[in-house]
Motif scaffolding. Sequence first.
Motif, mmCIF file in Angstrom:
data_model
loop_
_atom_site.group_PDB
_atom_site.id
_atom_site.type_symbol
_atom_site.label_atom_id
_atom_site.label_comp_id
_atom_site.label_asym_id
_atom_site.label_seq_id
_atom_site.Cartn_x
_atom_site.Cartn_y
_atom_site.Cartn_z
ATOM 1 N N GLN A 105 -3.087 16.803 -0.717
ATOM 2 C CA GLN A 105 -3.897 16.588 -1.924
ATOM 3 C C GLN A 105 -3.209 15.614 -2.865
ATOM 4 O OE1 GLN A 105 -4.456 20.545 -3.453
ATOM 5 N NE2 GLN A 105 -6.193 20.996 -2.128
ATOM 6 N N ARG A 106 -1.895 15.769 -3.012
ATOM 7 C CA ARG A 106 -1.149 14.854 -3.866
ATOM 8 C C ARG A 106 -1.206 13.427 -3.316
ATOM 9 N NH1 ARG A 106 3.788 16.545 -2.944
ATOM 10 N NH2 ARG A 106 4.058 14.892 -1.407
ATOM 11 N N ASP A 107 -1.021 13.304 -1.987
ATOM 12 C CA ASP A 107 -1.065 11.975 -1.371
ATOM 13 C C ASP A 107 -2.444 11.348 -1.526
ATOM 14 O OD1 ASP A 107 1.541 12.309 -0.621
ATOM 15 O OD2 ASP A 107 1.093 12.853 1.455
ATOM 16 N N ARG A 108 -3.485 12.147 -1.333
ATOM 17 C CA ARG A 108 -4.841 11.614 -1.469
ATOM 18 C C ARG A 108 -5.079 11.119 -2.893
ATOM 19 N NH1 ARG A 108 -10.730 14.410 -0.108
ATOM 20 N NH2 ARG A 108 -11.910 13.168 -1.598
ATOM 21 N N HIS A 109 -4.648 11.897 -3.873
ATOM 22 C CA HIS A 109 -4.847 11.506 -5.271
ATOM 23 C C HIS A 109 -4.147 10.177 -5.566
ATOM 24 C CE1 HIS A 109 -5.293 11.838 -9.587
ATOM 25 N NE2 HIS A 109 -3.985 11.736 -9.739
ATOM 26 N N GLN A 110 -2.912 10.047 -5.096
ATOM 27 C CA GLN A 110 -2.160 8.822 -5.350
ATOM 28 C C GLN A 110 -2.786 7.619 -4.649
ATOM 29 O OE1 GLN A 110 0.298 8.481 -7.506
ATOM 30 N NE2 GLN A 110 0.164 10.660 -8.018
ATOM 31 N N LEU A 111 -3.245 7.801 -3.427
ATOM 32 C CA LEU A 111 -3.867 6.696 -2.688
ATOM 33 C C LEU A 111 -5.198 6.289 -3.308
ATOM 34 C CD1 LEU A 111 -3.053 7.840 0.952
ATOM 35 C CD2 LEU A 111 -2.090 5.874 -0.246
ATOM 36 N N GLU A 112 -5.977 7.261 -3.773
ATOM 37 C CA GLU A 112 -7.246 6.935 -4.426
ATOM 38 C C GLU A 112 -7.016 6.141 -5.707
ATOM 39 O OE1 GLU A 112 -10.068 10.664 -2.943
ATOM 40 O OE2 GLU A 112 -8.987 10.776 -4.838
ATOM 41 N N LEU A 113 -5.949 6.484 -6.432
ATOM 42 C CA LEU A 113 -5.617 5.716 -7.631
ATOM 43 C C LEU A 113 -5.292 4.265 -7.286
ATOM 44 C CD1 LEU A 113 -3.419 8.137 -9.786
ATOM 45 C CD2 LEU A 113 -5.749 7.366 -10.243
ATOM 46 N N LYS A 114 -4.558 4.072 -6.185
ATOM 47 C CA LYS A 114 -4.205 2.714 -5.778
ATOM 48 C C LYS A 114 -5.438 1.902 -5.414
ATOM 49 C CE LYS A 114 0.487 3.666 -4.161
ATOM 50 N NZ LYS A 114 1.421 3.636 -3.006
ATOM 51 N N VAL A 115 -6.377 2.541 -4.704
ATOM 52 C CA VAL A 115 -7.603 1.838 -4.332
ATOM 53 C C VAL A 115 -8.420 1.502 -5.569
ATOM 54 C CG1 VAL A 115 -9.806 2.048 -3.113
ATOM 55 C CG2 VAL A 115 -7.701 2.853 -2.040
ATOM 56 N N GLY A 116 -8.555 2.468 -6.472
ATOM 57 C CA GLY A 116 -9.380 2.256 -7.656
ATOM 58 C C GLY A 116 -8.765 1.296 -8.649
ATOM 59 N N GLN A 117 -7.436 1.182 -8.633
ATOM 60 C CA GLN A 117 -6.761 0.367 -9.634
ATOM 61 C C GLN A 117 -6.240 -0.948 -9.071
ATOM 62 O OE1 GLN A 117 -3.780 2.920 -11.324
ATOM 63 N NE2 GLN A 117 -5.229 3.959 -12.643
ATOM 64 N N ALA A 118 -7.008 -1.544 -8.156
ATOM 65 C CA ALA A 118 -6.616 -2.851 -7.627
ATOM 66 C C ALA A 118 -6.499 -3.866 -8.744
ATOM 67 C CB ALA A 118 -7.630 -3.310 -6.583
ATOM 68 N N PHE A 119 -7.328 -3.726 -9.785
ATOM 69 C CA PHE A 119 -7.269 -4.639 -10.929
ATOM 70 C C PHE A 119 -5.915 -4.548 -11.628
ATOM 71 C CE2 PHE A 119 -8.605 -0.653 -12.779
ATOM 72 C CZ PHE A 119 -7.899 -0.599 -13.981
ATOM 73 N N TYR A 120 -5.305 -3.369 -11.603
ATOM 74 C CA TYR A 120 -4.011 -3.189 -12.248
ATOM 75 C C TYR A 120 -2.938 -4.003 -11.536
ATOM 76 C CZ TYR A 120 0.369 -0.765 -13.397
ATOM 77 O OH TYR A 120 1.652 -0.469 -13.767
ATOM 78 N N GLN A 121 -2.919 -3.926 -10.203
ATOM 79 C CA GLN A 121 -1.955 -4.702 -9.440
ATOM 80 C C GLN A 121 -2.199 -6.191 -9.625
ATOM 81 O OE1 GLN A 121 0.585 -3.273 -8.118
ATOM 82 N NE2 GLN A 121 -0.157 -1.176 -8.455
ATOM 83 N N ALA A 122 -3.470 -6.593 -9.685
ATOM 84 C CA ALA A 122 -3.798 -8.008 -9.902
ATOM 85 C C ALA A 122 -3.281 -8.473 -11.266
ATOM 86 C CB ALA A 122 -5.300 -8.221 -9.806
ATOM 87 N N GLY A 123 -3.495 -7.657 -12.301
ATOM 88 C CA GLY A 123 -3.032 -8.013 -13.629
ATOM 89 C C GLY A 123 -1.521 -8.111 -13.707
ATOM 90 N N LYS A 124 -0.800 -7.181 -13.057
ATOM 91 C CA LYS A 124 0.653 -7.228 -13.044
ATOM 92 C C LYS A 124 1.154 -8.491 -12.349
ATOM 93 C CE LYS A 124 3.228 -3.781 -12.119
ATOM 94 N NZ LYS A 124 3.861 -2.628 -11.415
ATOM 95 N N ALA A 125 0.516 -8.827 -11.222
ATOM 96 C CA ALA A 125 0.929 -10.016 -10.477
ATOM 97 C C ALA A 125 0.674 -11.288 -11.294
ATOM 98 C CB ALA A 125 0.192 -10.082 -9.143
ATOM 99 N N LEU A 126 -0.492 -11.370 -11.937
ATOM 100 C CA LEU A 126 -0.808 -12.539 -12.745
ATOM 101 C C LEU A 126 0.167 -12.688 -13.913
ATOM 102 C CD1 LEU A 126 -4.704 -12.275 -12.837
ATOM 103 C CD2 LEU A 126 -3.387 -14.141 -11.818
ATOM 104 N N ALA A 127 0.532 -11.574 -14.526
ATOM 105 C CA ALA A 127 1.480 -11.619 -15.637
ATOM 106 C C ALA A 127 2.819 -12.189 -15.191
ATOM 107 C CB ALA A 127 1.665 -10.221 -16.228
ATOM 108 N N GLN A 128 3.254 -11.770 -14.014
ATOM 109 C CA GLN A 128 4.539 -12.278 -13.505
ATOM 110 C C GLN A 128 4.425 -13.755 -13.142
ATOM 111 O OE1 GLN A 128 6.238 -9.808 -10.489
ATOM 112 N NE2 GLN A 128 7.982 -11.155 -10.120
ATOM 113 N N LEU A 129 3.321 -14.143 -12.518
ATOM 114 C CA LEU A 129 3.114 -15.551 -12.182
ATOM 115 C C LEU A 129 3.128 -16.424 -13.433
ATOM 116 C CD1 LEU A 129 0.274 -15.084 -9.546
ATOM 117 C CD2 LEU A 129 2.483 -16.155 -9.081
ATOM 118 N N ARG A 130 2.512 -15.920 -14.504
ATOM 119 C CA ARG A 130 2.443 -16.689 -15.741
ATOM 120 C C ARG A 130 3.778 -16.735 -16.465
ATOM 121 N NH1 ARG A 130 -1.485 -14.786 -20.543
ATOM 122 N NH2 ARG A 130 0.149 -13.211 -20.718
#
Length: 316
Positions: A48-73
């Motif tokens: 259940q814990r693993d599922r919750h964490q993985l679902e967050l990663k799928v739903g928060q793809a925008f978060y990873q994109a924003g972090k990557a863009l910030a570093q690129l900039r």
Amino acid sequence: MNCNSTPLALVSDREFVATKSSFGDDSNRFAPVEAASEEVEPLTPEEQRDRHQLELKVGQAFYQAGKALAQLRSQRLYRSTHRTFEAYSQEKFGFSRRYSDYLIAAACAIENLQQMRTIHSQERLNEPERFDENNLSTLQARILPTKLEQVKPLTSLKTAQQQWQVWNQAIEAANGKVPSGRIVSEIVAQLKQKPLVLDQDDCQVGDVFTLVGLEGTQKKYNGCFCVATELTDLTVTVDVHDATLSVKLENLNEIASSDDKRQLPQTLRRVRRLREVESLDRGAANVLKDLSRRTNLTPVEEGLLSWIENYYRVTE
């Protein structure tokens, strides 16, 4: 992560919707998936814990994109192929500069919530009688945004504390579930209707900000950097490149980079000194106006400013 960005109030819903497809969010590409016919199987607590964490990663793809863009900039990793971050993000990802700024600010909001969650979770650990699975405060400590629409309203708030306050109120309004973007927007609107008393921890004389949310005759200064010169209970007097304005705390967007905070007051002094030249050429005036929206100067921009100073013999 550098959270400085173009004012997000300028990002229209139309632009937001049109750009979402850049993430591959195309509901017409896939046929509906039917539920499996097999009987459901219970998950272990670890699963259940693993599922919750993985679902967050799928739903928060925008978060990873924003972090990557910030570093690129912030590291200017685009400079080997593009002169500006705007040209890079447009050609590489199909993002406008404002949309890239929006993703970066959304990622910053997520990190603010994570930081506040850590602080408040530690406080609750010291009160074990309140820490249980059915307690709303426990749910607030676990729930984070899963969609970009839920974060969009939070990016208009200045402080992490305000973002945390609004997000928890939204969870409560959603009966302990992840709130919709509409719920978050309504609570943000309610917060902004209340007069904000100036907190000395939020703003001090000499602090540097970018201006957001200005209306009427001051609207043209949205996106300009400014320096606080005087504080009252409800307003802040700030200097911009060609004027002195009285604004509210909510109109000040904090600049994250410590280097920018140190450099911008000097840049503002140089620009304002040149603006006082009576015979200032139209081209020079346009360059100075453009520089007033740059929170960090490229070597070329610094060179242009120095050239104008030398031309008019206006130096420190």
